[in-house]
Design a protein around this motif. Structure first.
Motif, PDB file in Angstrom:
ATOM      1  N   PRO A  84       0.934  -1.195   0.033  1.00  0.00           N
ATOM      2  CA  PRO A  84       0.057  -0.069   0.100  1.00  0.00           C
ATOM      3  C   PRO A  84       0.893   1.274  -0.132  1.00  0.00           C
ATOM      4  N   SER A  85       2.102   1.270   0.306  1.00  0.00           N
ATOM      5  CA  SER A  85       2.877   2.227   0.348  1.00  0.00           C
ATOM      6  C   SER A  85       4.083   2.251  -0.698  1.00  0.00           C
ATOM      7  N   THR A  86       3.894   1.831  -1.482  1.00  0.00           N
ATOM      8  CA  THR A  86       4.633   1.438  -2.566  1.00  0.00           C
ATOM      9  C   THR A  86       4.943   2.984  -3.559  1.00  0.00           C
ATOM     10  N   THR A  87       6.109   3.130  -4.147  1.00  0.00           N
ATOM     11  CA  THR A  87       6.386   4.348  -4.839  1.00  0.00           C
ATOM     12  C   THR A  87       6.386   3.818  -6.341  1.00  0.00           C
ATOM     13  N   ASP A  88       5.895   2.838  -6.646  1.00  0.00           N
ATOM     14  CA  ASP A  88       5.727   2.347  -8.085  1.00  0.00           C
ATOM     15  C   ASP A  88       4.165   2.406  -8.237  1.00  0.00           C
ATOM     16  N   ASP A  89       3.783   3.351  -9.323  1.00  0.00           N
ATOM     17  CA  ASP A  89       2.402   3.351  -9.607  1.00  0.00           C
ATOM     18  C   ASP A  89       1.679   2.038 -10.031  1.00  0.00           C
ATOM     19  N   LYS A  90       2.376   1.206 -10.844  1.00  0.00           N
ATOM     20  CA  LYS A  90       1.823   0.037 -11.235  1.00  0.00           C
ATOM     21  C   LYS A  90       1.513  -1.111 -10.037  1.00  0.00           C
ATOM     22  N   THR A  95      -2.201  -3.039  -5.982  1.00  0.00           N
ATOM     23  CA  THR A  95      -2.542  -3.283  -4.640  1.00  0.00           C
ATOM     24  C   THR A  95      -3.968  -2.628  -4.254  1.00  0.00           C
ATOM     25  N   ILE A  96      -4.585  -1.421  -4.959  1.00  0.00           N
ATOM     26  CA  ILE A  96      -5.932  -1.031  -4.870  1.00  0.00           C
ATOM     27  C   ILE A  96      -6.963  -2.067  -5.294  1.00  0.00           C
ATOM     28  N   LEU A  97      -6.651  -2.676  -6.465  1.00  0.00           N
ATOM     29  CA  LEU A  97      -7.389  -3.534  -7.083  1.00  0.00           C
ATOM     30  C   LEU A  97      -7.732  -4.722  -6.070  1.00  0.00           C
ATOM     31  N   GLU A  98      -6.587  -5.391  -5.666  1.00  0.00           N
ATOM     32  CA  GLU A  98      -6.631  -6.538  -4.789  1.00  0.00           C
ATOM     33  C   GLU A  98      -7.349  -6.167  -3.259  1.00  0.00           C
ATOM     34  N   LYS A 128       8.573  10.709   1.448  1.00  0.00           N
ATOM     35  CA  LYS A 128       7.657  11.665   1.305  1.00  0.00           C
ATOM     36  C   LYS A 128       6.924  10.984   0.043  1.00  0.00           C
ATOM     37  N   GLU A 129       7.452  10.360  -0.943  1.00  0.00           N
ATOM     38  CA  GLU A 129       6.678   9.850  -1.972  1.00  0.00           C
ATOM     39  C   GLU A 129       5.909   8.660  -1.520  1.00  0.00           C
ATOM     40  N   ALA A 130       6.185   7.870  -0.624  1.00  0.00           N
ATOM     41  CA  ALA A 130       5.528   6.821  -0.225  1.00  0.00           C
ATOM     42  C   ALA A 130       4.384   7.131   0.643  1.00  0.00           C
ATOM     43  N   MET A 131       4.408   8.291   1.277  1.00  0.00           N
ATOM     44  CA  MET A 131       3.128   8.954   2.145  1.00  0.00           C
ATOM     45  C   MET A 131       2.256   9.296   1.018  1.00  0.00           C
ATOM     46  N   LYS A 132       2.741   9.740  -0.017  1.00  0.00           N
ATOM     47  CA  LYS A 132       1.581  10.358  -1.172  1.00  0.00           C
ATOM     48  C   LYS A 132       0.835   9.075  -1.501  1.00  0.00           C
ATOM     49  N   GLY A 133       1.634   7.905  -1.532  1.00  0.00           N
ATOM     50  CA  GLY A 133       1.080   6.777  -1.973  1.00  0.00           C
ATOM     51  C   GLY A 133       0.079   6.209  -1.357  1.00  0.00           C
ATOM     52  N   ILE A 134       0.355   5.976   0.077  1.00  0.00           N
ATOM     53  CA  ILE A 134      -0.506   5.290   1.161  1.00  0.00           C
ATOM     54  C   ILE A 134      -1.867   6.256   1.235  1.00  0.00           C
ATOM     55  N   GLU A 135      -1.533   7.520   0.917  1.00  0.00           N
ATOM     56  CA  GLU A 135      -2.721   8.422   1.029  1.00  0.00           C
ATOM     57  C   GLU A 135      -3.763   8.292  -0.313  1.00  0.00           C
ATOM     58  N   GLU A 136      -2.878   7.830  -1.351  1.00  0.00           N
ATOM     59  CA  GLU A 136      -3.820   7.697  -2.686  1.00  0.00           C
ATOM     60  C   GLU A 136      -4.677   6.498  -2.436  1.00  0.00           C
TER      61      GLU A 136
END
Length: 303
Positions: A84-90, A95-98, A128-136
């Protein structure tokens, strides 16, 4: 004065108390039903249920007994190497789908809570980037959760730079994240865990105060806090020595929680102690229940 048991709801952490049975879902169901019919627990917590027939049995059981049901999806996410906190968009999209799929499974099982952790901390350079990821991720799955009225998402902050080393994390960061998500959705809360807070070297009372607006569940978990001692970290150990959590500390935690949480009535609290392979799960549950019951006999001023 009120008894703590008049405020908090005892929760059976099935996935830890009955850990040896997790791959034997029929036996797990029968054991859980037997325990629940003793009418002590108001809530149960399991992992995601694989068997569709067992899901039907659980949904009937929680309806019959009118209890709450939390499903933890952490293992499912980890098994598929998602984060959930990955910096990889794919990977984030996968992760969201699962997680959305796991939310559907939880609903099919009768769950009113879905619980997860944030995933590993990538280090200060990428934090910082991972924080944006988990927020998304939390925004996306909170929208999915909203499809099921009454269902709540729980995020458990773990320790960072200690043992489990997760992104979320320190109490201030956890609360800041919840504030952002709850600004749009009112269905995302924290599952507060005593072991991880202690391993973060945070004051437990101060952590409860910081997280109070967003606490939706509590885990009383023990840990050895000295890095130089054998067993250091969060290993879901038994209560008491050589860890820090005993009955007195457990009562202190719940008394503080009752004072700082605006509406603590009905919040679930579980003892997190894993039954090891080869041990008797029923004996483990009995020990955990006795520990929790003794704590809940404590008295607290009304907040």
């Amino acid at each position: 004065m009120m008894k703590l048991k008049e405020i908090f709801c005892p929760s059976l952490l099935v996935s830890e108390s009955f850990y040896p049975l997790l791959t034997k879902e029929e036996e797990l169901y029968d054991t859980v039903r037997k325990i629940l019919l003793e009418n002590y627990y108001s809530r149960i917590e399991t992992g995601s249920l694989k068997n569709t027939e067992i899901r039907k049995k659980f949904i009937d059981l929680v309806k019959e007994l009118n209890i709450g049901f939390t499903q933890w999806i952490t293992n499912d996410i980890n098994e598929k190497k998602l984060n959930p906190s990955t910096t990889d968009d794919k990977i984030r999209k996968k992760t969201i789908l699962e997680i959305n799929n796991l939310i559907d499974i939880a609903a099919e099982s009768g769950a009113d809570r879905v619980a997860m952790i944030s995933g590993p901390d990538p280090g200060e350079q990428y934090r910082k980037e991972a924080m944006k990821g988990i927020e998304e991720v939390l925004f996306a799955i909170s929208e999915k959760i909203a499809e099921y009225p009454g269902m709540i998402l729980l995020l458990e902050p773990l320790d960072r730079d200690a043992h489990k080393n997760n992104l979320i994390g320190p109490s201030t960061e956890a609360a800041d994240l919840m504030k952002k998500v709850n600004g749009h959705y009112k269905n995302c809360y924290l599952s507060w865990d005593s072991a991880h807070v202690a391993l973060n070297k945070e004051d437990l009372r101060e952590s409860l105060k910081i997280c109070a607006p967003y606490i939706g569940h509590l885990h009383l978990a023990n840990a050895i806090l000295d890095p130089k001692k054998e067993g250091y970290g969060d290993w879901h150990m038994a209560m008491g020595e050589p860890g820090f959590l005993d009955v007195a500390k457990g009562q202190e935690i719940l008394k503080d929680a009752a004072q700082v949480i605006a509406k603590p009535q009905g919040i679930g609290v579980a003892v997190e102690s894993r039954c090891q392979i080869g041990q008797d799960p029923l004996k483990n549950e009995k020990v955990c229940r006795g520990f929790l019951a003794e704590i809940l006999e404590g008295e607290c001023d009304e907040g």
